[in-house]
Design a protein around this motif. Structure first.
Motif, mmCIF file in Angstrom:
data_model
loop_
_atom_site.group_PDB
_atom_site.id
_atom_site.type_symbol
_atom_site.label_atom_id
_atom_site.label_comp_id
_atom_site.label_asym_id
_atom_site.label_seq_id
_atom_site.Cartn_x
_atom_site.Cartn_y
_atom_site.Cartn_z
ATOM 1 N N LEU A 40 -2.282 6.659 4.869
ATOM 2 C CA LEU A 40 -2.985 5.547 5.524
ATOM 3 C C LEU A 40 -3.470 4.482 4.538
ATOM 4 C CD1 LEU A 40 -5.223 7.407 8.149
ATOM 5 C CD2 LEU A 40 -3.030 6.287 8.537
ATOM 6 N N ALA A 41 -3.726 4.886 3.294
ATOM 7 C CA ALA A 41 -4.367 3.993 2.313
ATOM 8 C C ALA A 41 -3.747 2.600 2.232
ATOM 9 C CB ALA A 41 -4.387 4.659 0.942
ATOM 10 N N PRO A 42 -2.417 2.460 2.122
ATOM 11 C CA PRO A 42 -1.855 1.112 1.989
ATOM 12 C C PRO A 42 -1.827 0.321 3.295
ATOM 13 C CG PRO A 42 -0.100 2.755 1.910
ATOM 14 C CD PRO A 42 -1.389 3.500 1.990
ATOM 15 N N LEU A 43 -2.214 0.957 4.403
ATOM 16 C CA LEU A 43 -2.112 0.305 5.718
ATOM 17 C C LEU A 43 -3.456 -0.193 6.234
ATOM 18 C CD1 LEU A 43 0.148 3.037 7.394
ATOM 19 C CD2 LEU A 43 0.899 0.942 6.244
ATOM 20 N N THR A 44 -4.502 -0.017 5.426
ATOM 21 C CA THR A 44 -5.858 -0.334 5.909
ATOM 22 C C THR A 44 -6.417 -1.600 5.258
ATOM 23 O OG1 THR A 44 -6.816 1.107 4.215
ATOM 24 C CG2 THR A 44 -6.366 2.100 6.356
ATOM 25 N N GLY A 45 -7.563 -2.030 5.772
ATOM 26 C CA GLY A 45 -8.258 -3.186 5.204
ATOM 27 C C GLY A 45 -8.255 -4.397 6.102
ATOM 28 N N GLY A 46 -7.577 -4.301 7.251
ATOM 29 C CA GLY A 46 -7.490 -5.466 8.133
ATOM 30 C C GLY A 46 -8.518 -5.503 9.239
ATOM 31 N N ALA A 47 -9.135 -4.370 9.534
ATOM 32 C CA ALA A 47 -10.054 -4.301 10.675
ATOM 33 C C ALA A 47 -11.455 -4.775 10.304
ATOM 34 C CB ALA A 47 -10.115 -2.875 11.214
ATOM 35 N N TYR A 48 -12.123 -5.359 11.286
ATOM 36 C CA TYR A 48 -13.525 -5.774 11.155
ATOM 37 C C TYR A 48 -14.366 -4.701 11.835
ATOM 38 C CZ TYR A 48 -17.679 -8.751 12.011
ATOM 39 O OH TYR A 48 -18.949 -9.281 12.066
ATOM 40 N N VAL A 49 -15.250 -4.063 11.068
ATOM 41 C CA VAL A 49 -16.025 -2.926 11.581
ATOM 42 C C VAL A 49 -17.428 -3.386 11.977
ATOM 43 C CG1 VAL A 49 -16.860 -0.589 11.120
ATOM 44 C CG2 VAL A 49 -14.733 -1.385 10.054
ATOM 45 N N VAL A 50 -17.739 -3.213 13.254
ATOM 46 C CA VAL A 50 -19.049 -3.600 13.795
ATOM 47 C C VAL A 50 -19.824 -2.336 14.132
ATOM 48 C CG1 VAL A 50 -20.272 -4.816 15.636
ATOM 49 C CG2 VAL A 50 -18.105 -5.738 14.757
ATOM 50 N N ARG A 133 -10.667 4.567 9.211
ATOM 51 C CA ARG A 133 -9.434 4.257 8.494
ATOM 52 C C ARG A 133 -8.203 4.488 9.382
ATOM 53 N NH1 ARG A 133 -10.839 6.537 4.249
ATOM 54 N NH2 ARG A 133 -11.439 4.742 3.043
ATOM 55 N N VAL A 134 -8.244 5.538 10.205
ATOM 56 C CA VAL A 134 -7.129 5.811 11.127
ATOM 57 C C VAL A 134 -6.966 4.656 12.115
ATOM 58 C CG1 VAL A 134 -6.313 7.304 13.007
ATOM 59 C CG2 VAL A 134 -7.294 8.331 10.946
ATOM 60 N N LEU A 135 -8.076 4.209 12.719
ATOM 61 C CA LEU A 135 -8.016 3.119 13.696
ATOM 62 C C LEU A 135 -7.585 1.813 13.043
ATOM 63 C CD1 LEU A 135 -11.236 3.835 15.810
ATOM 64 C CD2 LEU A 135 -8.864 4.318 16.421
ATOM 65 N N ASP A 136 -8.027 1.595 11.817
ATOM 66 C CA ASP A 136 -7.631 0.410 11.053
ATOM 67 C C ASP A 136 -6.119 0.400 10.843
ATOM 68 O OD1 ASP A 136 -7.419 -1.734 9.315
ATOM 69 O OD2 ASP A 136 -8.809 -0.953 7.818
ATOM 70 N N ALA A 137 -5.586 1.523 10.382
ATOM 71 C CA ALA A 137 -4.149 1.625 10.134
ATOM 72 C C ALA A 137 -3.344 1.532 11.420
ATOM 73 C CB ALA A 137 -3.838 2.944 9.426
ATOM 74 N N ALA A 138 -3.956 1.930 12.550
ATOM 75 C CA ALA A 138 -3.265 1.887 13.844
ATOM 76 C C ALA A 138 -3.233 0.483 14.441
ATOM 77 C CB ALA A 138 -3.937 2.853 14.814
#
Length: 318
Positions: A40-50, A133-138
């Motif tokens: 998952l590591a390279p697929l994350t970082g795009g989500a905005y967490v509230v 991280r799972v939801l971010d990558a998804a």
């Protein structure tokens, strides 16, 4: 054993069963957890967490549902982690926010997961960072983390969110509770829900006064706005989302968002490392090294702090 690569690929395609399976591997501390996180590591970082927090009864689930509706109207994919108290019998989540947010159940652009705190003091499941991280990558563009309303320990959500929303409601003594719980320090946006009730204006004024008392902000620093809503009717929710976007833009402009995420990653690494060390220490019960050190302490040859230093040095090589 699950095929992690296939699960990750399916999660990227938005298949809810794959997302659910990955989060289950996280919650169960599966032996495949390291493989999952590496994939998952390279697929994350795009989500905005509230982060959404507040005392019990202020309308967190109703507000979350209303926010999801608004985000979906804007065309965004949304993930919700609803962190609930644990059943003392099964260890599972008790309240089941998926039931309370059933209107979104058939929407393929929304993924809702209830997670149990499993006794974790801060009101946030220990597995929440990995589940985020799972939801971010998804492909979730916005992830709302709604925490169990435990009051005093609620501040832990600040460590996991890009923006923290604190909910209050009139007639619940929330002003006093806010000061006690320390949530005046963690909120980026404050929401007075159930604003159609008597006392809503007074609650907002009191909150504004309390925020002003503790203010030591310089020019250009963020001042948390106060938004009044009636979440059950969807009133004021657009203003909440507008406040969230303003805060995100402010953080982006000043590099605050990147720093918050770095601190979050550091906290997660620390937690994993401490958990691993605790597991190794638990394995020492009955170990000759521990028994030998205990004998030296009881014999007055060594003090317990020096013995602990020696034990740690033996475990870590430091």
């Amino acid at each position: 054993m699950a095929d992690v690569a296939t699960l990750v690929e399916q999660a990227r395609e938005g298949r809810p069963r794959a997302v659910a399976r990955l989060i289950s591997l996280v919650e169960g501390a599966s032996p495949q957890l390291r493989e999952v996180m590496a994939a998952l590591a390279p697929l994350t970082g795009g989500a905005y967490v509230v982060g959404l927090t507040g005392s019990p009864g202020v309308g967190k689930s109703t507000s979350t549902s209303a926010m999801v509706t608004a985000y979906r109207k804007a065309g965004k994919r949304v993930g919700v982690l609803a962190v609930d108290p644990s059943s003392p019998f099964s260890g599972g989540a008790l309240l089941g926010d998926r039931v309370r947010m059933s209107e979104h159940a058939s929407d393929p652009g929304v993924y809702i997961r209830s997670m149990a705190t499993r006794g974790h003091l801060g009101g946030l499941a220990w597995a929440a960072p990995q589940a985020i991280r799972v939801l971010d990558a998804a492909g979730c563009e916005v992830i709302v983390v709604e925490t169990v309303g435990v009051g005093q320990s609620e501040v832990e959500i600040a460590a996991q969110a890009d923006t923290c929303v604190v909910l209050l409601a009139p007639g619940m003594g929330d002003g006093i509770q806010a000061a006690k719980a320390g949530i005046l320090e963690i909120g980026d946006v404050y929401v007075v829900n159930k604003a159609d009730r008597d006392g809503a204006d007074a609650t907002a004024r009191e909150l504004n006064h309390m925020l002003g008392l503790g203010e030591s902000r310089g020019p250009g620093e963020w001042r948390p706005p106060i938004v009044k809503t009636v979440a059950a009717r969807g009133e004021g929710i657009d203003e909440v989302l507008e406040a969230l976007e303003k805060h995100r833009a402010w953080m982006d402009e000043r590099g605050v968002l990147a720093e918050r995420r770095r601190i979050r990653a550091a906290h997660e690494i620390e937690t994993i490392a401490i958990t691993a060390l605790r597991a190794r220490l638990a394995d020492l019960r009955g170990d000759v090294r521990l028994s030998a050190l205990a004998a030296r302490v009881t014999g007055g040859e060594l003090d317990p702090y020096a013995a602990a230093d020696e034990l740690v040095a033996g475990l870590t090589g430091l």
